[in-house]
Design an enzyme around this catalytic site. Structure first.
Site, mmCIF file in Angstrom:
data_model
loop_
_atom_site.group_PDB
_atom_site.id
_atom_site.type_symbol
_atom_site.label_atom_id
_atom_site.label_comp_id
_atom_site.label_asym_id
_atom_site.label_seq_id
_atom_site.Cartn_x
_atom_site.Cartn_y
_atom_site.Cartn_z
ATOM 1 N N GLU A 72 1.013 5.461 1.031
ATOM 2 C CA GLU A 72 0.390 6.529 1.825
ATOM 3 C C GLU A 72 0.602 7.897 1.172
ATOM 4 O O GLU A 72 1.675 8.207 0.678
ATOM 5 C CB GLU A 72 1.001 6.528 3.233
ATOM 6 C CG GLU A 72 0.390 7.577 4.143
ATOM 7 C CD GLU A 72 0.768 7.365 5.592
ATOM 8 O OE1 GLU A 72 0.675 6.219 6.080
ATOM 9 O OE2 GLU A 72 1.175 8.344 6.243
ATOM 10 N N PHE A 77 12.146 14.906 11.747
ATOM 11 C CA PHE A 77 10.883 14.173 11.854
ATOM 12 C C PHE A 77 11.069 12.917 12.729
ATOM 13 O O PHE A 77 10.225 12.603 13.566
ATOM 14 C CB PHE A 77 10.441 13.806 10.438
ATOM 15 C CG PHE A 77 9.024 13.349 10.349
ATOM 16 C CD1 PHE A 77 8.006 14.118 10.889
ATOM 17 C CD2 PHE A 77 8.701 12.153 9.717
ATOM 18 C CE1 PHE A 77 6.685 13.687 10.807
ATOM 19 C CE2 PHE A 77 7.398 11.719 9.634
ATOM 20 C CZ PHE A 77 6.383 12.495 10.186
ATOM 21 N N HIS A 88 4.036 -1.053 3.555
ATOM 22 C CA HIS A 88 3.257 0.180 3.395
ATOM 23 C C HIS A 88 4.263 1.310 3.189
ATOM 24 O O HIS A 88 5.075 1.583 4.083
ATOM 25 C CB HIS A 88 2.419 0.417 4.658
ATOM 26 C CG HIS A 88 1.635 1.696 4.665
ATOM 27 N ND1 HIS A 88 0.419 1.815 4.035
ATOM 28 C CD2 HIS A 88 1.878 2.906 5.241
ATOM 29 C CE1 HIS A 88 -0.063 3.044 4.220
ATOM 30 N NE2 HIS A 88 0.814 3.723 4.944
ATOM 31 N N SER A 115 0.841 -1.196 0.000
ATOM 32 C CA SER A 115 0.000 0.000 0.000
ATOM 33 C C SER A 115 0.876 1.246 0.000
ATOM 34 O O SER A 115 2.060 1.183 0.363
ATOM 35 C CB SER A 115 -0.928 -0.019 1.211
ATOM 36 O OG SER A 115 -0.191 -0.292 2.381
ATOM 37 N N ASP A 173 -2.280 13.562 17.266
ATOM 38 C CA ASP A 173 -1.579 14.411 18.237
ATOM 39 C C ASP A 173 -2.186 15.791 18.191
ATOM 40 O O ASP A 173 -2.342 16.366 17.114
ATOM 41 C CB ASP A 173 -0.093 14.543 17.865
ATOM 42 C CG ASP A 173 0.633 13.231 18.044
ATOM 43 O OD1 ASP A 173 0.577 12.676 19.157
ATOM 44 O OD2 ASP A 173 1.244 12.763 17.069
HETATM 45 P P1 FAD Z 1 -2.626 5.280 20.568
HETATM 46 O O1 FAD Z 1 -2.615 3.880 20.112
HETATM 47 O O2 FAD Z 1 -3.842 5.771 21.273
HETATM 48 O O3 FAD Z 1 -1.345 5.459 21.526
HETATM 49 C C1 FAD Z 1 -0.877 6.748 21.892
HETATM 50 C C2 FAD Z 1 -0.060 6.671 23.194
HETATM 51 O O4 FAD Z 1 -0.925 6.430 24.294
HETATM 52 C C3 FAD Z 1 0.966 5.532 23.257
HETATM 53 O O5 FAD Z 1 2.059 5.988 24.013
HETATM 54 C C4 FAD Z 1 0.224 4.415 23.985
HETATM 55 O O6 FAD Z 1 1.124 3.536 24.680
HETATM 56 C C5 FAD Z 1 -0.657 5.193 24.936
HETATM 57 N N1 FAD Z 1 -1.981 4.550 25.126
HETATM 58 C C6 FAD Z 1 -2.746 3.980 24.155
HETATM 59 N N2 FAD Z 1 -3.917 3.556 24.659
HETATM 60 C C7 FAD Z 1 -3.892 3.853 25.973
HETATM 61 C C8 FAD Z 1 -4.830 3.673 27.029
HETATM 62 N N3 FAD Z 1 -6.025 3.103 26.807
HETATM 63 N N4 FAD Z 1 -4.467 4.100 28.254
HETATM 64 C C9 FAD Z 1 -3.258 4.697 28.484
HETATM 65 N N5 FAD Z 1 -2.350 4.900 27.517
HETATM 66 C C10 FAD Z 1 -2.656 4.491 26.285
HETATM 67 N N6 FAD Z 1 -1.142 11.246 12.858
HETATM 68 C C11 FAD Z 1 -2.046 12.090 12.344
HETATM 69 O O7 FAD Z 1 -2.313 13.145 12.950
HETATM 70 N N7 FAD Z 1 -2.675 11.834 11.157
HETATM 71 C C12 FAD Z 1 -2.448 10.706 10.462
HETATM 72 O O8 FAD Z 1 -3.041 10.493 9.392
HETATM 73 C C13 FAD Z 1 -1.502 9.764 10.968
HETATM 74 N N8 FAD Z 1 -1.258 8.597 10.346
HETATM 75 C C14 FAD Z 1 -0.420 7.683 10.912
HETATM 76 C C15 FAD Z 1 -0.249 6.439 10.295
HETATM 77 C C16 FAD Z 1 0.587 5.479 10.857
HETATM 78 C C17 FAD Z 1 0.743 4.139 10.176
HETATM 79 C C18 FAD Z 1 1.300 5.776 12.053
HETATM 80 C C19 FAD Z 1 2.242 4.752 12.644
HETATM 81 C C20 FAD Z 1 1.130 6.997 12.672
HETATM 82 C C21 FAD Z 1 0.262 7.966 12.129
HETATM 83 N N9 FAD Z 1 0.036 9.195 12.752
HETATM 84 C C22 FAD Z 1 -0.866 10.078 12.198
HETATM 85 C C23 FAD Z 1 0.733 9.547 13.980
HETATM 86 C C24 FAD Z 1 -0.111 9.177 15.226
HETATM 87 O O9 FAD Z 1 -1.315 9.909 15.241
HETATM 88 C C25 FAD Z 1 0.726 9.517 16.459
HETATM 89 O O10 FAD Z 1 1.815 8.646 16.551
HETATM 90 C C26 FAD Z 1 -0.062 9.565 17.768
HETATM 91 O O11 FAD Z 1 0.798 10.127 18.770
HETATM 92 C C27 FAD Z 1 -0.500 8.226 18.290
HETATM 93 O O12 FAD Z 1 -1.551 7.713 17.588
HETATM 94 P P2 FAD Z 1 -1.994 6.180 17.865
HETATM 95 O O13 FAD Z 1 -3.200 5.940 17.091
HETATM 96 O O14 FAD Z 1 -0.843 5.284 17.691
HETATM 97 O O15 FAD Z 1 -2.349 6.318 19.432
#
Ligand code: FAD
Length: 280
Positions: A11, A211, A261, A9, A102
């Protein structure tokens, strides 16, 4: 090399300008010839890129291209998220990359929205849409920068899987061993979903270093030193970057990863250079 059982895929990010959008169309035209499983489109937290993400997704759908919009939940209400998901469902979209996202630095707690973590978004999606979407989530072989510990990060990744994620895409990395160790730990803790490596081609050292520091992806010292030594010599940076990333992809493929990806950064050439060298 057969690609039949692997998911490839690409991005994209939503361009801000008409010129950027024209460039995106060209990039997609070229990369689509490789018959990827899907193109994903990033989404700014709190809806900051909502219009441009929609515009990019709409165009891809009009072109009949399999599209996986990213959706981040931080800073949005559940109703806003559900509206977006309804829109995507009505467009025939089957796959969503579900993220926390974030908040911009300095944003107050009041701007957090209804959902704090990606697992809550996955739960909401499953509660309201059942199995209508294939849900991709993010994984961090070198750990998320805010992780309190490696074990907590793994447990939090597992929450997303238990909530209903089908598959994961990793943050980019340049150490295949970090990925293998992560997948090994996931398997030991009962996580069996495919974890697809995210691949970032190397085209510019300064940008990549900045980055990578922000998102917690490590550029191994030997790679940093080599890249630094090229200074402004972009051609040498690209040539060395291609060599390093292709070799890592080859090792990943030789060890049966479920796919790759590519973070294309809306450019076709760096991804294609790696793709062609891999004979995919
Ligand atoms: P989560 O899985 O929620 O984790 C975030 C943090 O919180 C981690 O440290 C985790 O250990 C902790 N955590 C998770 N769940 C819990 C819980 N229930 N209780 C306590 N702590 C918890 N960002 C964007 O803004 N837009 C995008 O389109 C985008 N695309 C991305 C695509 C990929 C493939 C990746 C790897 C990252 C992308 N990001 C994007 C970045 C991402 O949004 C950031 O890394 C963000 O800080 C974390 O998102 P997450 O979904 O991994 O969060």
């Amino acid at each position: 090399m057969s690609k039949s059982n692997k998911t490839f895929s690409f991005e994209l990010f939503p361009p801000k300008t008409d010129k950027g959008f024209e460039n995106l169309k060209k990039t997609v035209g070229i990369l689509n010839q490789k018959s990827p499983e899907f193109f994903s489109v990033t989404y700014g937290a709190g809806g900051s890129t909502q219009d441009t993400t929609f515009k990019t997704v709409d165009w891809l759908r009009e072109e009949g291209i399999e599209t996986a919009p990213h959706l981040s939940c931080i800073g949005s209400s559940s109703n806003e998220i559900l509206d977006i998901l309804n829109r995507y469902r009505n467009q025939g979209i089957k796959r969503i990359v579900a993220l926390r996202g974030d908040l911009p630095s300095g944003a107050g707690l009041g701007s957090l929205g209804d959902l704090n973590y990606a697992n809550e978004l996955v739960e909401l999606m499953r509660a309201d849409f059942g199995d209508e979407f294939i849900i991709e989530v993010a994984a961090y072989p070198e750990f998320h920068p805010q992780a309190t510990s490696a074990q907590d990060d793994l447990s939090n990744f597992k929450r997303k899987v238990i909530s209903g994620a089908n598959s994961a895409i990793t943050q980019y990395f340049y150490s295949a061993d970090a990925y293998f160790a992560f997948v090994d730990n996931c398997e030991k803790s009962g996580i069996t979903i495919p974890i697809v490596p995210g691949i970032m081609p190397i085209t510019n050292y300064t940008q990549l270093a900045r980055f990578s520091d922000a998102c917690g992806a490590e550029i191994p010292r030997w790679i940093r030193k080599r890249l630094e030594s090229y200074g402004d010599d972009i051609d040498s940076i690209k040539a060395f970057g291609k060599e390093v990333v292709t070799a890592m992809c080859q090792r990943l493929l030789d060890n049966n990863v479920p796919g790759l990806h590519f973070y294309t950064m809306n450019q076709s050439a760096p991804t294609l250079a790696i793709w062609d060298d891999l004979n995919l």
